[in-house]
Design an enzyme around this catalytic site. Structure first.
Site: not given
Ligand code: CAA
Length: 263
Positions: A67, A115, A135
């Protein structure tokens, strides 16, 4: 062809391909993206020429990183509850579609991304893919079926570990295949060919019967065994009422290939 802002949508040779298209945010799912995904799924389902839907992500780094975190953070508790229910409705609609859906996964498949992939019928991943439900590291829980579908797919022990440890329990595609979470893992340069193999097999079958099996499994899994078996018998009767049943059995007896019409 329908134009969308947040996804790419192509239809060719009986296949509708939906590509999540926010590479700068690792194809994170926000309301706008999921509105487009839903509309594209509905378009594909309504189009009789479409035999298979492929759901994938652009950019080469992620299928979907979950998300959209800024949008998620902006929600009030009641908005978050309603959004969760809306995502669950869309994933349920995907499971109720007659058209089979293949998730083509290359890269991060996390949170809401996993999901949505779990609501697809097939998950085919490259060896560059990473899976998980992170999450909990955001202080929240999966809201699009992660605590439920993952448990049904991999069992309670692993589901609790993946959901409760979050980032601390991310896993690769080989492990996802071992857990029966995905159908298969292939080297990244073989991903297209492997998906095409599945598409070719599906297109050679009766669209009607493929749809009936999908519903028999997706609906039946939520019933007790007696009800589920009765439902299977009803589905069996429906399948036996199709022209494709006559064609399939005749083709076998006449020692020729069946020519299914999906009717
Ligand atoms: N939402 C919005 N933006 C996101 C994102 C997300 N879920 N995941 C990554 N991005 C963005 C980052 O903010 C970054 O943007 P900027 O360049 O503008 O800073 C860009 O994508 C690249 O990401 P990273 O620099 O973090 O890349 P990385 O290779 O270092 O790490 C990653 C990759 C491990 C996937 C890391 O981005 C991460 O942990 N992302 C979040 C994953 C997460 O927590 N997902 C769950 C979301 S909540 C959910 O899904 C609820 C549900 O059940 C519906």
């Amino acid at each position: 062809m329908v134009d969308f802002e947040n996804i790419l949508y192509e239809k060719a040779d009986g296949v509708a391909t939906i590509t999540l298209n926010r590479p700068k945010a690792l194809n994170a799912l926000n309301t706008a993206v999921m509105t487009d995904v839903r509309a594209a799924m509905q378009d594909a389902e309504a189009d009789e020429s479409i035999r298979v839907v492929v759901l994938t992500g652009t950019g080469g780094k992620a299928f979907c990183a979950g998300a959209d975190i800024p949008e998620l953070q902006s929600k009030s508790p009641i908005e978050a509850r309603n959004w969760s229910m809306w995502l669950q409705m869309i994933t349920r609609e995907m499971e109720a579609m007659q058209t089979p859906i293949i998730a083509k996964i290359n890269g991060f498949c996390l949170g809401g991304g996993l999901e949505v992939a779990m609501a697809c019928d097939f998950r085919i991943a490259s060896d560059k893919s990473t899976f998980g439900q992170p999450e909990i590291n955001l202080g929240v829980i999966p809201g699009a079926g992660g605590t439920q579908r993952l448990t049904r797919l991999v069992g309670k022990t692993k589901s609790l570990e993946i959901n409760m440890l979050g980032q601390g329990a991310l896993f690769d595609a080989a492990e996802a295949a071992r857990l029966n979470l995905i159908n298969c893992v292939v080297p990244v340069d073989e991903l297209d060919a492997k998906v095409d193999e599945y598409i070719k097999k599906l297109k050679g079958l009766s669209a009607a019967t493929v749809g009936i099996i999908k519903l028999a499994v997706n609906k039946g899994i939520e019933m007790d065994l007696d009800r589920a078996l009765y439902y299977e018998a009803e589905c069996f009767g429906t399948a036996a009422s199709t022209e494709d049943f006559k064609e399939g059995t005749s083709a076998f007896l006449e020692k020729r290939k069946p020519d299914f019409k999906g009717k």
